[in-house]
Design a protein around this motif. Sequence first.
Motif, PDB file in Angstrom:
ATOM      1  N   ASP A  17       0.971  -1.141  -0.094  1.00 24.85           N
ATOM      2  CA  ASP A  17       0.068  -0.126  -0.075  1.00 24.85           C
ATOM      3  C   ASP A  17       0.965   1.174  -0.069  1.00 24.85           C
ATOM      4  OD1 ASP A  17      -2.194  -1.858   0.102  1.00 24.85           O
ATOM      5  OD2 ASP A  17      -2.414  -1.339   2.154  1.00 24.85           O
ATOM      6  N   GLU A  18       1.834   1.291   0.742  1.00 23.54           N
ATOM      7  CA  GLU A  18       2.711   2.387   0.807  1.00 23.54           C
ATOM      8  C   GLU A  18       3.554   2.610  -0.333  1.00 23.54           C
ATOM      9  OE1 GLU A  18       6.550   3.094   3.707  1.00 23.54           O
ATOM     10  OE2 GLU A  18       5.516   1.687   4.168  1.00 23.54           O
ATOM     11  N   MET A  19       4.240   1.607  -0.845  1.00 22.16           N
ATOM     12  CA  MET A  19       4.674   1.841  -2.469  1.00 22.16           C
ATOM     13  C   MET A  19       3.779   2.376  -3.283  1.00 22.16           C
ATOM     14  SD  MET A  19       7.744   1.292  -1.722  1.00 22.16           S
ATOM     15  CE  MET A  19       8.383   1.883  -3.224  1.00 22.16           C
ATOM     16  N   LEU A  20       2.637   1.925  -3.489  1.00 20.86           N
ATOM     17  CA  LEU A  20       1.767   2.262  -4.265  1.00 20.86           C
ATOM     18  C   LEU A  20       1.354   3.741  -4.139  1.00 20.86           C
ATOM     19  CD1 LEU A  20      -0.672  -0.836  -4.871  1.00 20.86           C
ATOM     20  CD2 LEU A  20       0.666   0.386  -6.672  1.00 20.86           C
ATOM     21  N   GLU A  21       1.105   4.070  -2.872  1.00 23.29           N
ATOM     22  CA  GLU A  21       0.514   5.566  -2.575  1.00 23.29           C
ATOM     23  C   GLU A  21       1.977   6.421  -2.891  1.00 23.29           C
ATOM     24  OE1 GLU A  21      -2.071   6.844  -1.670  1.00 23.29           O
ATOM     25  OE2 GLU A  21      -3.380   5.040  -1.076  1.00 23.29           O
ATOM     26  N   LEU A  22       3.135   5.719  -2.789  1.00 22.94           N
ATOM     27  CA  LEU A  22       4.478   6.577  -3.001  1.00 22.94           C
ATOM     28  C   LEU A  22       4.356   6.950  -4.409  1.00 22.94           C
ATOM     29  CD1 LEU A  22       6.536   7.391  -0.691  1.00 22.94           C
ATOM     30  CD2 LEU A  22       7.835   5.349  -1.652  1.00 22.94           C
ATOM     31  N   VAL A  23       4.084   6.012  -5.364  1.00 23.54           N
ATOM     32  CA  VAL A  23       4.293   6.316  -6.794  1.00 23.54           C
ATOM     33  C   VAL A  23       2.917   6.899  -7.253  1.00 23.54           C
ATOM     34  CG1 VAL A  23       6.048   4.776  -7.120  1.00 23.54           C
ATOM     35  CG2 VAL A  23       3.619   4.222  -7.414  1.00 23.54           C
ATOM     36  N   GLY A  24       2.082   7.083  -6.351  1.00 25.18           N
ATOM     37  CA  GLY A  24       0.882   7.984  -6.907  1.00 25.18           C
ATOM     38  C   GLY A  24      -0.293   7.347  -7.343  1.00 25.18           C
ATOM     39  N   ILE A  25      -0.223   5.891  -6.676  1.00 22.95           N
ATOM     40  CA  ILE A  25      -1.335   5.285  -7.323  1.00 22.95           C
ATOM     41  C   ILE A  25      -2.318   4.710  -6.043  1.00 22.95           C
ATOM     42  CG2 ILE A  25      -2.192   2.965  -8.245  1.00 22.95           C
ATOM     43  CD1 ILE A  25       0.327   3.320 -10.198  1.00 22.95           C
ATOM     44  N   PRO A  26      -3.697   4.908  -6.083  1.00 22.06           N
ATOM     45  CA  PRO A  26      -4.614   4.422  -5.198  1.00 22.06           C
ATOM     46  C   PRO A  26      -4.332   3.111  -4.472  1.00 22.06           C
ATOM     47  CG  PRO A  26      -5.792   5.595  -6.680  1.00 22.06           C
ATOM     48  CD  PRO A  26      -4.535   5.507  -7.318  1.00 22.06           C
ATOM     49  N   SER A  27      -3.958   2.872  -3.135  1.00 16.96           N
ATOM     50  CA  SER A  27      -3.606   1.485  -2.935  1.00 16.96           C
ATOM     51  C   SER A  27      -4.836   0.595  -3.248  1.00 16.96           C
ATOM     52  CB  SER A  27      -3.299   1.518  -1.393  1.00 16.96           C
ATOM     53  OG  SER A  27      -4.045   1.820  -0.648  1.00 16.96           O
ATOM     54  N   GLU A  61      10.411  13.161 -12.555  1.00 18.22           N
ATOM     55  CA  GLU A  61      10.209  13.852 -11.229  1.00 18.22           C
ATOM     56  C   GLU A  61      10.031  12.901 -10.103  1.00 18.22           C
ATOM     57  OE1 GLU A  61       7.651  17.557  -9.711  1.00 18.22           O
ATOM     58  OE2 GLU A  61       7.860  17.218 -11.960  1.00 18.22           O
ATOM     59  N   MET A  62       9.390  12.302 -10.414  1.00 17.18           N
ATOM     60  CA  MET A  62       9.020  11.150  -9.338  1.00 17.18           C
ATOM     61  C   MET A  62      10.078  10.478  -9.059  1.00 17.18           C
ATOM     62  SD  MET A  62       6.063   8.177  -9.276  1.00 17.18           S
ATOM     63  CE  MET A  62       7.298   7.006  -9.878  1.00 17.18           C
ATOM     64  N   MET A  63      10.671   9.823  -9.869  1.00 16.10           N
ATOM     65  CA  MET A  63      12.014   8.969  -9.791  1.00 16.10           C
ATOM     66  C   MET A  63      13.065   9.710  -8.853  1.00 16.10           C
ATOM     67  SD  MET A  63      12.516   6.874 -13.276  1.00 16.10           S
ATOM     68  CE  MET A  63      14.307   6.273 -12.933  1.00 16.10           C
ATOM     69  N   ASN A  64      13.119  10.981  -9.336  1.00 18.09           N
ATOM     70  CA  ASN A  64      14.199  11.926  -8.526  1.00 18.09           C
ATOM     71  C   ASN A  64      13.587  11.737  -7.142  1.00 18.09           C
ATOM     72  OD1 ASN A  64      16.588  12.884  -8.905  1.00 18.09           O
ATOM     73  ND2 ASN A  64      15.761  14.766 -10.405  1.00 18.09           N
ATOM     74  N   ASP A  65      12.491  12.081  -6.851  1.00 15.44           N
ATOM     75  CA  ASP A  65      11.944  12.617  -5.444  1.00 15.44           C
ATOM     76  C   ASP A  65      12.151  11.083  -4.550  1.00 15.44           C
ATOM     77  OD1 ASP A  65      11.391  14.882  -6.035  1.00 15.44           O
ATOM     78  OD2 ASP A  65       8.973  14.320  -6.028  1.00 15.44           O
ATOM     79  N   LEU A  66      11.831  10.051  -5.120  1.00 15.02           N
ATOM     80  CA  LEU A  66      11.827   8.850  -4.345  1.00 15.02           C
ATOM     81  C   LEU A  66      13.382   8.311  -4.120  1.00 15.02           C
ATOM     82  CD1 LEU A  66       9.102   6.660  -6.102  1.00 15.02           C
ATOM     83  CD2 LEU A  66       9.060   7.835  -4.083  1.00 15.02           C
ATOM     84  N   LYS A  67      14.008   8.852  -4.918  1.00 13.50           N
ATOM     85  CA  LYS A  67      15.694   8.621  -5.117  1.00 13.50           C
ATOM     86  C   LYS A  67      16.292   9.139  -3.916  1.00 13.50           C
ATOM     87  CE  LYS A  67      19.033  10.203  -7.393  1.00 13.50           C
ATOM     88  NZ  LYS A  67      19.987   9.689  -6.511  1.00 13.50           N
ATOM     89  N   GLN A  68      15.760  10.397  -3.594  1.00 11.25           N
ATOM     90  CA  GLN A  68      16.475  11.299  -2.677  1.00 11.25           C
ATOM     91  C   GLN A  68      15.810  10.918  -1.403  1.00 11.25           C
ATOM     92  OE1 GLN A  68      15.652  15.190  -4.136  1.00 11.25           O
ATOM     93  NE2 GLN A  68      17.719  14.988  -5.375  1.00 11.25           N
ATOM     94  N   GLN A  69      14.510  10.193  -1.398  1.00 13.41           N
ATOM     95  CA  GLN A  69      14.078   9.836   0.019  1.00 13.41           C
ATOM     96  C   GLN A  69      14.609   8.594   0.610  1.00 13.41           C
ATOM     97  OE1 GLN A  69       9.884   9.240   0.100  1.00 13.41           O
ATOM     98  NE2 GLN A  69       9.430  10.982  -1.034  1.00 13.41           N
ATOM     99  N   ILE A  70      15.067   7.608  -0.386  1.00 18.90           N
ATOM    100  CA  ILE A  70      15.626   6.669   0.237  1.00 18.90           C
ATOM    101  C   ILE A  70      17.200   6.470   0.021  1.00 18.90           C
ATOM    102  CG2 ILE A  70      13.479   5.039   0.298  1.00 18.90           C
ATOM    103  CD1 ILE A  70      14.627   3.813  -2.549  1.00 18.90           C
TER     104      ILE A  70
END
Lengths: 335, 291
Positions: free
Chosen positions: A134-144, A194-203
């Motif tokens: 659920d967390e991963m799906l929300e993270l990439v912007g898809i309703p879980s 943009e999303m990849m960049n954000d996520l990459k920085q988060q982890i």
Amino acid sequence: MGEALLKIEDLWVRYNTDETVVYAVNGISLELDKGENLGLVGETGAGKTTTALSILRLLPKGIGQVTGGSILFEGIDLFGLKEGDMRNIRGSKISMIFQDPMTSLNPVLTVGDQISEVLLLHGYTKETVQNRVDEMLELVGIPSKRKAEYPHQFSGGMKQRIVIAIALACSPMLLIADEPTTALDVTIQAQVLEMMNDLKQQINTSMILITHDLGVVAEMCDKVAIMYAGEIVEHGTLEDVYDPGREHHPYTAGLFGSIPDLTKEEDRLSPIGGLTPDPADLPAGCKFHPRCTRCMDICREAQPVDVDLAGDAGHTGHTGHTIKCHLFGQWSAQS
Amino acid sequence: MNNSESKYKKRSQLGSIWKRLRKNKTAVAGLCVICIFVLIAIFADVIADYSTMAIRMNAAEALQPPGVGHLFGTDEYGRDVFARVVHGSRVSISIGLLTVSIAVAFGGLLGSIAGYFGGPVDNIIMRIMDTVMSIPAVLLTLSIVAALGPGMVNLLWAMAIATIPGFTRVIRSVVLPTVNQDFVEAAKACGTSNRRIILRHIIPNAIGPIIVQATMAISGMILAAAALSFIGMGIQPPRPEWGSMLSSAREYMMNSPYLVVFPGLAIVTVALSFNLFGDGLRDALDPRLKN
């Protein structure tokens, strides 16, 4: 400087087919630190994907063969690992995003199942896995709540988001993105990048971005390696390679020259003449010489070596700006 | 708690397959007929007593036409044809289902291993299969039964062995295009083991043709069992079996056509039902056709 996260040293890969031997990667060396982004740029057939598959040890069995060199990941020689240990690294520490999201998802499994598969393989239990999905799906912007749906119920951009969710689910140290946006249209490309960049920085993941789109590299990467016919012809920081005021390999110059300039009136594009050489029959000497506008006699006979321009440019980074070309070898390579 | 949630999810997936299957009227009809025959097979003893009606000879009542006392009439030994058809369903349906299950299990295993690994593994498995296939199926089954002795279990294995190479080939051929798909490579890049890739990624994608092949084969197996019984290598008399009923009725079919009509109808109905059901199941199992 600590230990580099990934260190490729003098990697040689070839494909043995029935008819010929294809020299796909010819002695490349790369280094990547934690959190860094490396852009691997080159034309089709330059050996970018082969390099990526070598890191994961997923070269086609019986055909692809590493003939030399080593790949160190966190100081461990990947080629020395047992298959089982390698499997533990795949997906958890190194993961890969494939080019075409349409075909890299299994059509008969729900997307939730596909995300949880990689998690279950790498230490998650059945109790904790659903929360993470659920967390991963929300993270990439898809309703879980859409996790029970099948890939065909998603659009191309959303499928690529799911592929990214799978790749990042285990918070890998290294993410290899093989032309992640090539199959997407331009507006979705920007979103996904943009999303990849954000996520990459988060982890805090390092990334190797394989692409032939110089604009994408400019947006995403810290370092750039330009590949041609299985060799890295130019390597340096983004500024090193993109600054038109500095010295460049003729191939890099050609690549940038073929991008149309908005400020000038141009009737035609200016491509690099000729085609990439057949990797089964590479030219002698510098592999770029048949297409090079500044070809010299020596180029036809002798292989150029990497020339470090870092000193000249007053650059203080830990990796120099290197160019594999005789034009620059006159004063340093001959000594 | 989460466990029950995953169970719920599984059920709902089965539920959606069932929903799609239900829309297909012919498949539902096929399923109903199969269910009826399975119920008949299970409750055969309740419907007609085996020892008094199906196998006891009674010369006084030989060759009676269908009527109130004997719904389907009686055969040349005065045995009730209805009782024999009912009890024959046990043999025919279980032979069909069991041989095909054995053949799918072994063929699926061998075929997916051959298709997935390719190279020498593929060569060794497929050359062995070719060798088995080069012997005509009937001859192979016959020789195995002759070696092991007739009987239901031996017949099952003999027929399964003769069918495995065909299944291996079909399954390998549907596995082959799947192996090179990107999602298999993506699964490898996630650290998935070979066994898991075969079971979870490749076989589910190849399930459609396997199901169609299996349902076709069930009717084929029922006919093959009948053929073997006909030449005395299958089910031994006096045990009723549709095929052997047909063959023993040949001599009387001019005067008593009902002797061939009823067992024949039973074979046709069951075979057709399996085919219709398999066809519908294939459509229902494919989530790409879902809307």
